[in-house]
Design a protein around this motif. Structure first.
Motif, PDB file in Angstrom:
ATOM      1  N   PRO A 150       0.827  -1.212   0.000  1.00 27.46           N
ATOM      2  CA  PRO A 150       0.000   0.000   0.000  1.00 27.46           C
ATOM      3  C   PRO A 150       0.860   1.261   0.000  1.00 27.46           C
ATOM      4  CG  PRO A 150       0.118  -0.954   2.213  1.00 27.46           C
ATOM      5  CD  PRO A 150       0.789  -1.927   1.286  1.00 27.46           C
ATOM      6  N   PRO A 151       0.485   2.330  -0.709  1.00 22.78           N
ATOM      7  CA  PRO A 151      -0.785   2.507  -1.423  1.00 22.78           C
ATOM      8  C   PRO A 151      -0.711   2.133  -2.905  1.00 22.78           C
ATOM      9  CG  PRO A 151       0.363   4.591  -1.333  1.00 22.78           C
ATOM     10  CD  PRO A 151       1.254   3.607  -0.631  1.00 22.78           C
ATOM     11  N   TYR A 152       0.301   1.376  -3.309  1.00 23.29           N
ATOM     12  CA  TYR A 152       0.461   1.076  -4.745  1.00 23.29           C
ATOM     13  C   TYR A 152      -0.363  -0.131  -5.190  1.00 23.29           C
ATOM     14  CZ  TYR A 152       4.009   4.647  -4.782  1.00 23.29           C
ATOM     15  OH  TYR A 152       4.647   5.868  -4.673  1.00 23.29           O
ATOM     16  N   GLU A 153      -0.384  -1.198  -4.393  1.00 18.60           N
ATOM     17  CA  GLU A 153      -1.246  -2.346  -4.658  1.00 18.60           C
ATOM     18  C   GLU A 153      -1.481  -3.088  -3.348  1.00 18.60           C
ATOM     19  OE1 GLU A 153       1.192  -2.327  -7.573  1.00 18.60           O
ATOM     20  OE2 GLU A 153       2.668  -2.169  -5.991  1.00 18.60           O
ATOM     21  N   TYR A 154      -2.772  -3.275  -3.039  1.00 13.92           N
ATOM     22  CA  TYR A 154      -3.131  -3.937  -1.788  1.00 13.92           C
ATOM     23  C   TYR A 154      -4.599  -4.338  -1.846  1.00 13.92           C
ATOM     24  CZ  TYR A 154      -5.142   0.655  -0.630  1.00 13.92           C
ATOM     25  OH  TYR A 154      -5.870   1.818  -0.659  1.00 13.92           O
ATOM     26  N   TYR A 155      -5.012  -5.182  -0.910  1.00 15.21           N
ATOM     27  CA  TYR A 155      -6.403  -5.628  -0.854  1.00 15.21           C
ATOM     28  C   TYR A 155      -7.227  -4.677   0.008  1.00 15.21           C
ATOM     29  CZ  TYR A 155      -5.083 -10.070  -3.008  1.00 15.21           C
ATOM     30  OH  TYR A 155      -4.633 -11.031  -3.884  1.00 15.21           O
ATOM     31  N   ASP A 156      -8.335  -4.211  -0.536  1.00 18.91           N
ATOM     32  CA  ASP A 156      -9.246  -3.374   0.224  1.00 18.91           C
ATOM     33  C   ASP A 156      -9.893  -4.220   1.323  1.00 18.91           C
ATOM     34  OD1 ASP A 156     -12.145  -2.321   0.714  1.00 18.91           O
ATOM     35  OD2 ASP A 156     -11.080  -0.620  -0.180  1.00 18.91           O
ATOM     36  N   ASP A 157      -9.828  -3.742   2.556  1.00 20.24           N
ATOM     37  CA  ASP A 157     -10.339  -4.505   3.695  1.00 20.24           C
ATOM     38  C   ASP A 157     -11.835  -4.776   3.596  1.00 20.24           C
ATOM     39  OD1 ASP A 157      -7.854  -4.684   4.887  1.00 20.24           O
ATOM     40  OD2 ASP A 157      -8.123  -2.861   6.082  1.00 20.24           O
ATOM     41  N   GLU A 158     -12.575  -3.858   2.996  1.00 23.95           N
ATOM     42  CA  GLU A 158     -14.028  -3.995   2.939  1.00 23.95           C
ATOM     43  C   GLU A 158     -14.493  -4.847   1.760  1.00 23.95           C
ATOM     44  OE1 GLU A 158     -15.839  -0.175   3.050  1.00 23.95           O
ATOM     45  OE2 GLU A 158     -15.086   0.318   5.064  1.00 23.95           O
ATOM     46  N   THR A 159     -13.911  -4.625   0.593  1.00 21.90           N
ATOM     47  CA  THR A 159     -14.380  -5.310  -0.614  1.00 21.90           C
ATOM     48  C   THR A 159     -13.560  -6.545  -0.976  1.00 21.90           C
ATOM     49  OG1 THR A 159     -12.983  -4.012  -2.131  1.00 21.90           O
ATOM     50  CG2 THR A 159     -15.136  -3.088  -1.521  1.00 21.90           C
ATOM     51  N   GLY A 160     -12.317  -6.612  -0.468  1.00 20.00           N
ATOM     52  CA  GLY A 160     -11.436  -7.715  -0.844  1.00 20.00           C
ATOM     53  C   GLY A 160     -10.815  -7.555  -2.212  1.00 20.00           C
ATOM     54  N   GLU A 161     -11.105  -6.433  -2.881  1.00 19.88           N
ATOM     55  CA  GLU A 161     -10.563  -6.187  -4.211  1.00 19.88           C
ATOM     56  C   GLU A 161      -9.143  -5.630  -4.124  1.00 19.88           C
ATOM     57  OE1 GLU A 161     -13.242  -3.512  -6.085  1.00 19.88           O
ATOM     58  OE2 GLU A 161     -14.753  -5.041  -6.512  1.00 19.88           O
ATOM     59  N   ILE A 162      -8.366  -5.875  -5.166  1.00 18.94           N
ATOM     60  CA  ILE A 162      -7.024  -5.309  -5.252  1.00 18.94           C
ATOM     61  C   ILE A 162      -7.139  -3.879  -5.758  1.00 18.94           C
ATOM     62  CG2 ILE A 162      -4.744  -5.496  -6.308  1.00 18.94           C
ATOM     63  CD1 ILE A 162      -5.280  -8.499  -6.659  1.00 18.94           C
ATOM     64  N   VAL A 163      -6.612  -2.939  -5.003  1.00 20.71           N
ATOM     65  CA  VAL A 163      -6.705  -1.522  -5.346  1.00 20.71           C
ATOM     66  C   VAL A 163      -5.330  -0.882  -5.201  1.00 20.71           C
ATOM     67  CG1 VAL A 163      -9.122  -1.359  -4.636  1.00 20.71           C
ATOM     68  CG2 VAL A 163      -7.319  -0.944  -2.953  1.00 20.71           C
ATOM     69  N   GLY A 164      -5.230   0.410  -5.536  1.00 24.30           N
ATOM     70  CA  GLY A 164      -3.993   1.138  -5.351  1.00 24.30           C
ATOM     71  C   GLY A 164      -3.573   1.928  -6.572  1.00 24.30           C
ATOM     72  N   ILE A 165      -2.499   2.669  -6.427  1.00 22.74           N
ATOM     73  CA  ILE A 165      -2.002   3.539  -7.496  1.00 22.74           C
ATOM     74  C   ILE A 165      -1.664   2.745  -8.749  1.00 22.74           C
ATOM     75  CG2 ILE A 165      -0.104   5.069  -8.167  1.00 22.74           C
ATOM     76  CD1 ILE A 165       0.021   5.945  -5.208  1.00 22.74           C
ATOM     77  N   ASP A 166      -0.815   1.725  -8.604  1.00 19.61           N
ATOM     78  CA  ASP A 166      -0.411   0.934  -9.771  1.00 19.61           C
ATOM     79  C   ASP A 166      -1.616   0.282 -10.430  1.00 19.61           C
ATOM     80  OD1 ASP A 166       2.193   1.617  -9.296  1.00 19.61           O
ATOM     81  OD2 ASP A 166       2.802  -0.326  -8.489  1.00 19.61           O
ATOM     82  N   VAL A 167      -2.539  -0.191  -9.614  1.00 24.83           N
ATOM     83  CA  VAL A 167      -3.723  -0.878 -10.128  1.00 24.83           C
ATOM     84  C   VAL A 167      -4.566   0.065 -10.984  1.00 24.83           C
ATOM     85  CG1 VAL A 167      -5.869  -2.049  -9.480  1.00 24.83           C
ATOM     86  CG2 VAL A 167      -3.759  -2.478  -8.186  1.00 24.83           C
TER      87      VAL A 167
END
Length: 248
Positions: free
Chosen positions: A33-50
């Motif tokens: 994080p914050p470039y690529e990580y799992y969102d705690d609420e949705t479980g989706e991969i999010v972040g700047i690179d994503v």
């Protein structure tokens, strides 16, 4: 006329990219994080690179699939064709250039030192003091690993470098006192410090660097992908994504 020809060339490259692959696969280590990580609420991969990768894929008319893997296996996956490109806070280095081609850099970053709030390490200079002996945590294969390993060997320092497959494992080791500090990318260090009471960053940077996307040598995707990325940099899209995750 020259500008028109250039725009037509960019469009042609993008169409080639779409024709080559309807789905693009991105290799990434999603614990950064914050470039690529799992969102705690949705479980989706999010972040700047994503978000940057999705923006490029949309411009190319392609779907994007993200494969979460250990950081030190991404370049091998790119070179073998298991994934189309690697994007995981990759710093451009001469050593890595021997194996992959890098895109235009999309941001700059720095390596920082993450420490417990109560520590005898007060500056980066403490890591270069030959009288000191620390256990220093890194994620294996990262530039933090490369930098500190090189510095320890070149300067005859007493430190031991403790290598972890995931940053989260290194953070747990730091919190439990198994290591004395971590070398990690600055914004990632900020995220870990905010999420874990008792951790802090040193004021001075350990090293400065540029992030870029890696491709297999002579990848047919490279030209179209990089052209799309440069357009997104030029029109401010990339900076707006970075600003969304990182406060000015």
């Amino acid at each position: 006329m020259k500008k028109t020809i250039a725009m037509l060339l960019v469009c042609a490259l993008m169409l080639m990219g779409c024709a080559m692959a309807e789905k693009l696969t991105m290799g990434s280590s999603c614990d950064f994080p914050p470039y690529e990580y799992y969102d705690d609420e949705t479980g989706e991969i999010v972040g700047i690179d994503v978000e940057i990768a999705y923006a490029v894929a949309e411009k190319l008319g392609c779907e994007l699939e993200i494969q979460d893997m250990q950081f030190d296996s991404i370049i091998a996956a790119v070179c073998s064709g298991k994934v189309d490109f690697g994007m995981s806070g990759f710093t451009v280095t001469e050593e890595r250039k021997q194996n992959v081609d890098f895109s235009t850099p999309y941001t700059t970053a720095k390596q920082s030192v993450l420490v417990p709030a109560e520590t005898s390490i007060t500056s980066v200079d403490d890591l270069f003091n030959p009288d000191n002996e620390f256990k220093i945590g890194v994620q294996i294969g990262t530039t933090g690993d490369l930098y500190i390993t090189s510095d320890v060997e070149a300067n005859g320092l007493k430190h031991s470098v403790e290598r972890y497959n995931k940053y989260g494992d290194a953070v747990m080791a730091l919190l439990s006192g198994k290591i004395d500090c971590m070398i990690v990318d600055d914004q990632v260090a900020v995220s870990f410090a905010e999420a874990n009471e008792g951790l802090a960053l040193l004021d001075t940077a350990y090293a400065l660097e540029e992030y870029a996307i890696c491709f297999a040598k002579e990848s047919p995707l490279y030209d179209s992908f990089n052209a799309a990325l440069e357009e997104l940099i030029a029109d401010g899209t990339v900076q707006s994504i970075i600003d969304k995750y990182i406060a000015a």
